[in-house]
Write a protein that holds these residues in place. Structure first.
Motif, PDB file in Angstrom:
ATOM      1  N   SER A  77       0.836  -1.206   0.000  1.00  0.00           N
ATOM      2  CA  SER A  77       0.000   0.000   0.000  1.00  0.00           C
ATOM      3  C   SER A  77       0.868   1.252   0.000  1.00  0.00           C
ATOM      4  N   HIS A  78       0.302   2.352  -0.518  1.00  0.00           N
ATOM      5  CA  HIS A  78       1.041   3.614  -0.577  1.00  0.00           C
ATOM      6  C   HIS A  78       1.354   4.141   0.819  1.00  0.00           C
ATOM      7  N   ALA A  79       0.466   3.904   1.765  1.00  0.00           N
ATOM      8  CA  ALA A  79       0.705   4.402   3.123  1.00  0.00           C
ATOM      9  C   ALA A  79       1.914   3.716   3.748  1.00  0.00           C
ATOM     10  N   LEU A  80       1.985   2.398   3.597  1.00  0.00           N
ATOM     11  CA  LEU A  80       3.120   1.663   4.164  1.00  0.00           C
ATOM     12  C   LEU A  80       4.418   2.017   3.440  1.00  0.00           C
ATOM     13  N   THR A  81       4.372   2.111   2.104  1.00  0.00           N
ATOM     14  CA  THR A  81       5.568   2.498   1.348  1.00  0.00           C
ATOM     15  C   THR A  81       6.037   3.890   1.732  1.00  0.00           C
ATOM     16  N   GLY A  82       5.081   4.818   1.899  1.00  0.00           N
ATOM     17  CA  GLY A  82       5.443   6.184   2.292  1.00  0.00           C
ATOM     18  C   GLY A  82       6.081   6.253   3.661  1.00  0.00           C
ATOM     19  N   SER A  83       5.597   5.447   4.597  1.00  0.00           N
ATOM     20  CA  SER A  83       6.195   5.450   5.935  1.00  0.00           C
ATOM     21  C   SER A  83       7.616   4.887   5.904  1.00  0.00           C
ATOM     22  N   ILE A  84       7.863   3.868   5.062  1.00  0.00           N
ATOM     23  CA  ILE A  84       9.222   3.324   4.932  1.00  0.00           C
ATOM     24  C   ILE A  84      10.160   4.367   4.341  1.00  0.00           C
ATOM     25  N   ILE A  85       9.723   5.056   3.291  1.00  0.00           N
ATOM     26  CA  ILE A  85      10.565   6.087   2.661  1.00  0.00           C
ATOM     27  C   ILE A  85      10.810   7.237   3.622  1.00  0.00           C
ATOM     28  N   PHE A  86       9.803   7.602   4.411  1.00  0.00           N
ATOM     29  CA  PHE A  86       9.986   8.679   5.399  1.00  0.00           C
ATOM     30  C   PHE A  86      11.044   8.297   6.434  1.00  0.00           C
ATOM     31  N   LEU A  87      11.037   7.028   6.847  1.00  0.00           N
ATOM     32  CA  LEU A  87      12.048   6.570   7.806  1.00  0.00           C
ATOM     33  C   LEU A  87      13.445   6.629   7.208  1.00  0.00           C
ATOM     34  N   LEU A  88      13.601   6.104   5.994  1.00  0.00           N
ATOM     35  CA  LEU A  88      14.929   6.037   5.386  1.00  0.00           C
ATOM     36  C   LEU A  88      15.425   7.400   4.941  1.00  0.00           C
ATOM     37  N   ALA A  89      14.508   8.321   4.617  1.00  0.00           N
ATOM     38  CA  ALA A  89      14.921   9.651   4.161  1.00  0.00           C
ATOM     39  C   ALA A  89      15.594  10.450   5.261  1.00  0.00           C
ATOM     40  N   GLN A  90      15.378  10.076   6.524  1.00  0.00           N
ATOM     41  CA  GLN A  90      16.016  10.799   7.626  1.00  0.00           C
ATOM     42  C   GLN A  90      17.529  10.636   7.624  1.00  0.00           C
ATOM     43  N   PHE A  91      18.041   9.579   6.962  1.00  0.00           N
ATOM     44  CA  PHE A  91      19.473   9.279   7.011  1.00  0.00           C
ATOM     45  C   PHE A  91      20.181   9.572   5.695  1.00  0.00           C
ATOM     46  N   VAL A  92      19.473  10.173   4.728  1.00  0.00           N
ATOM     47  CA  VAL A  92      20.071  10.418   3.413  1.00  0.00           C
ATOM     48  C   VAL A  92      21.187  11.447   3.503  1.00  0.00           C
ATOM     49  N   SER A  93      21.071  12.409   4.429  1.00  0.00           N
ATOM     50  CA  SER A  93      22.079  13.467   4.533  1.00  0.00           C
ATOM     51  C   SER A  93      23.373  12.978   5.165  1.00  0.00           C
ATOM     52  N   ASP A  94      23.338  11.857   5.863  1.00  0.00           N
ATOM     53  CA  ASP A  94      24.542  11.324   6.491  1.00  0.00           C
ATOM     54  C   ASP A  94      25.432  10.656   5.442  1.00  0.00           C
ATOM     55  N   GLY A  95      26.729  10.945   5.495  1.00  0.00           N
ATOM     56  CA  GLY A  95      27.645  10.442   4.475  1.00  0.00           C
ATOM     57  C   GLY A  95      27.740   8.934   4.434  1.00  0.00           C
ATOM     58  N   GLU A  96      27.923   8.290   5.610  1.00  0.00           N
ATOM     59  CA  GLU A  96      28.047   6.833   5.649  1.00  0.00           C
ATOM     60  C   GLU A  96      26.746   6.156   5.234  1.00  0.00           C
TER      61      GLU A  96
END
Length: 734
Positions: free
Chosen positions: A69-88
């Motif tokens: 579902s889009h809701a579950l996919t969106g929550s996963i992307i929201f979680l992973l997007a928090q760490f995109v700015s970190d280099g490692e």
């Protein structure tokens, strides 16, 4: 709940959802994802351990599934997007988890509905994920993603247009394969026309994105030469500098700086920038941003200045602007010129060089590069002073950390990590060789904490202390000699004022003649000239002392660099070994999990088989009871049969005797009744023999069935591992 427990619960929820994609499991998984989102677990998630790696792989799999579902996919992307700015984390997303391919697959699955919020979310995360990173051209759905971006740059939704342009700018920059793929498309000319039309957009961010894409695709082609010609390039320069100074956000400023850095690689454009009439003012405005407290902004500004220094003519302008006193500058975020009150840009550079050791490494390195480009020798003395002050600040900060490390969480780890940094050598050596008692005591207290640490650079510290001591000793000797010589020089100036009035050429000639006399061994009899020679000898000695100290520092630096290279090589080796071991452990864990599932399935089958055998054995026991009743009946019939058989034998004997009497004349009449009775028993005997044969056949059939059931009971006994031993033994005994 701690991070480890949350990750274990998350992994369990992921497995449950993969086994059964029900609404309940989906809601449970989304709840666990929200719990993890509220924790600061970036360091744990991307530590390379097995549990976090399994969680991330599972999340990628669930998000990339079109049936999620889009809701579950969106929550996963929201979680992973928090760490995109970190280099490692960014590196792990690209190298280990193919997050770019997952997001591209989601966009491809929803390409017919680009207005969905999930599509815009994926585009924004992809833009952050691919910034300053070369994307693998072989990643999944990259070609489809490029086609989607080329198609939707003319969308009516400004948010979609901005996200598509920003992502396209990232993919095109420094990636020849992506550029070639775009140029090979049939609609590339329409794409160019759409980009050129967007140059008149009212959003400066969109304009910068478009210019970045066009510079990557057409800078060396006819379209790019017309677009970035001498007539238009000055407007581009003004736009870039305005965005850099007055930009509302870091995103637009970063792309503007990247655009100018790329344009400077073209010799014609670099030459046009040297002729730009507002260059000095723009440089002053840009340098004013060095006083910001944001390390990202300062790092990007210094990256721009370093790129400008790559052009020899521009390097001169940058150097003059950096070293001159502060002037009226346009403060960031304003439109009016005001007097900037702050330190000189060179001191701002020193501030970023001497920034906290836990600060951004990129900002520190850019400051060093820019300072090396713009710091002439006449500024060195005023800077080595700044180093002493900053060294005292560093030591005071470390002393404060030493007192507070027990009260503040994670303070102790940071404290010991800083102590093992090689940049601590300079503050410690300056303090240990200082003439201030307090500075020496502070340095000694810190040295007691740092010396037992395994990576503390004690050898480099020893070289640095020795160099400082030698410099201080020579400087002291020269100061005594120079003080007396200065008095003599003043007397010489008073006695011979005409020497100061000589033209520069004659003064140089006299010095040259004096040097020639010294080299030829001619004795100088003039007393005042001898004193002047002493002054020059002292200066030359001071320069030699400084040269010796610099040589010692260079040797210490070379040793530090060699030790750093050794530590880096050791770290890379250990990291490679750890990654290999982690991959091996992950593989073993997967094999163990698979074997566990197979054994669990086999166990369930065995349990079902045991239950079925129990039911069969119960039925066999009941059937055995019925057979036992038939056997009892058979025994009774057998006894009856024996009785009838004995009676039949008796009647047969009687019949024979009666026949004899019957056929004898005297007994025919008298035995008529006896003959009749004998005939009736005979008939009964025939009937009993018939019943006997039937019963014997029935008994044989029952015995065969009993034998079969006995064999089946023995088989059940062997399969059930003796659980039914008592019952079967009792049945067999019966």
């Amino acid at each position: 709940m701690d991070v480890s427990t949350c990750l274990k619960s998350l992994l369990l929820a992921i497995r449950q959802y993969r086994n059964n994609r029900s609404t309940v499991n989906a809601s449970q998984l989304q709840k666990h994802i929200e719990d993890v989102s509220g924790l600061k677990c970036g360091g744990v998630l991307f530590s390379g351990q097995v549990l976090p790696s399994e969680c991330l792989s599972g999340l990628m799999e669930v998000a990339g599934d079109p049936n999620t579902s889009h809701a579950l996919t969106g929550s996963i992307i929201f979680l992973l997007a928090q760490f995109v700015s970190d280099g490692e984390a960014k590196e792990a997303f690209h190298s280990s988890y193919n997050f770019t391919g997952t997001l591209a697959a989601i966009i491809h699955c929803n390409r017919t509905t680009p207005e969905e919020p999930l599509v815009l979310q994926c585009l924004n995360v992809l833009q952050r994920l691919t910034y300053n990173v070369k994307t693998l051209h072989c990643a999944s759905h990259i070609h489809e993603l490029i086609s989607f971006l080329m198609q939707h740059v003319q969308s009516c939704n400004d948010d979609i247009v901005k996200a598509c342009l920003g992502l396209m700018a990232n993919l095109c920059r420094h990636d020849i394969s992506v550029q070639s793929h775009i140029k090979s498309q049939s609609n590339v000319k329409a794409f160019y026309r759409a980009l050129i039309n967007l140059l008149g957009h009212n959003c400066l961010t969109v304009v910068v994105f478009v210019l970045s894409i066009l510079s990557s695709l057409t800078l060396n082609e006819e379209v790019g030469q017309k677009l970035f010609n001498a007539k238009n390039i000055h407007q581009t320069f003004q736009l870039i500098f305005n965005i850099t100074v007055n930009g509302d956000g870091t995103l637009t400023r970063n792309y503007a700086v990247d655009l100018l850095v790329d344009l400077l690689k073209n010799p014609k454009i670099a030459d046009n920038l040297t002729k730009y009439k507002h260059l000095s003012v723009c440089l002053s405005e840009v340098l004013g941003l060095l006083h910001t407290k944001d390390p990202d902004t300062a790092s990007k500004v210094m990256e721009l200045l370093v790129a400008l220094c790559s052009v020899p003519v521009l390097r001169k302008h940058v150097c003059e602007t950096v070293l001159r006193p502060p002037a009226a500058r346009l403060q960031p975020g304003t439109r009016k010129g005001v007097q900037a009150r702050g330190s000189e840009p060179s001191l701002a550079l020193v501030h970023w060089v001497l920034s906290p050791l836990d600060g951004p490494e990129q900002c520190y390195m850019q400051a060093l590069s820019l300072l090396a480009e713009n710091c002439p020798s006449k500024r060195v003395v005023s800077l080595c002073i700044s180093s002493k002050v900053c060294s005292q600040v560093v030591l005071k900060t470390l002393e404060l950390m030493s007192h507070l490390r027990q009260q503040m969480p994670e303070m102790e780890t940071s404290f010991y990590r800083i102590l093992q940094d090689q940049r601590m050598v300079t503050p410690l050596s300056l303090a240990l060789t200082s003439n201030c008692r307090e500075h020496v005591q502070v340095a000694l207290r810190i040295l007691v904490e740092a010396a037992p640490l395994p990576d503390f650079p004690s050898i480099i510290l020893g070289y640095s202390i020795a160099a400082n001591n030698a410099y201080c000793q020579r400087d002291g000797e020269l100061s005594i000699r120079s003080s007396s010589a200065s008095e003599d020089v003043s007397l010489v100036g008073k006695s011979f004022p005409i020497m100061h009035a000589e033209p520069p050429g004659s003064a140089y000639q006299s010095i040259d003649s004096l040097i020639e006399k010294l080299q030829s061994g001619v004795e100088v009899k003039d007393v005042h000239m001898s004193e002047i020679i002493d002054v020059y000898e002292q200066k030359l000695s001071a320069l030699a002392c400084k040269e010796s100290r610099l040589q010692d520092l260079l040797e210490a630096k070379a040793l530090a660099l060699s030790q750093a290279d050794r530590l880096i090589a050791q770290y890379r080796c250990q990291r490679a070994q750890a990654e290999a071991e982690a991959r091996k452990l992950a593989s073993l864990l997967k094999d163990t999990e698979r074997k566990k599932e197979d054994l669990q399935t086999e166990l369930n089958d065995h349990l079902l088989e045991v239950e079925r055998l129990k039911s069969d054995s119960q039925q066999l026991l009941e059937h055995n009871g019925r057979l036992q009743a038939v056997a009892d009946q058979h025994q009774e019939l057998k006894g009856t049969y024996n009785q009838l058989l004995s009676r039949s034998v008796f009647h047969t004997h009687t019949n024979t005797h009666t026949r004899k009497q019957h056929f004898s004349p005297p007994g025919i009449n008298t035995s008529h009744d006896n003959v009749f009775s004998v005939v009736v028993l005979i008939l009964q005997a025939s009937s009993l023999e018939l019943q006997k044969s039937q019963l014997e056949a029935k008994v044989e059939k029952m015995e065969e069935e009993l034998s079969k059931h006995t064999q089946m009971i023995a088989m059940i006994h062997s399969l059930s591992s003796g659980k039914l031993k008592g019952e079967i033994t009792a049945s067999l005994s019966l």
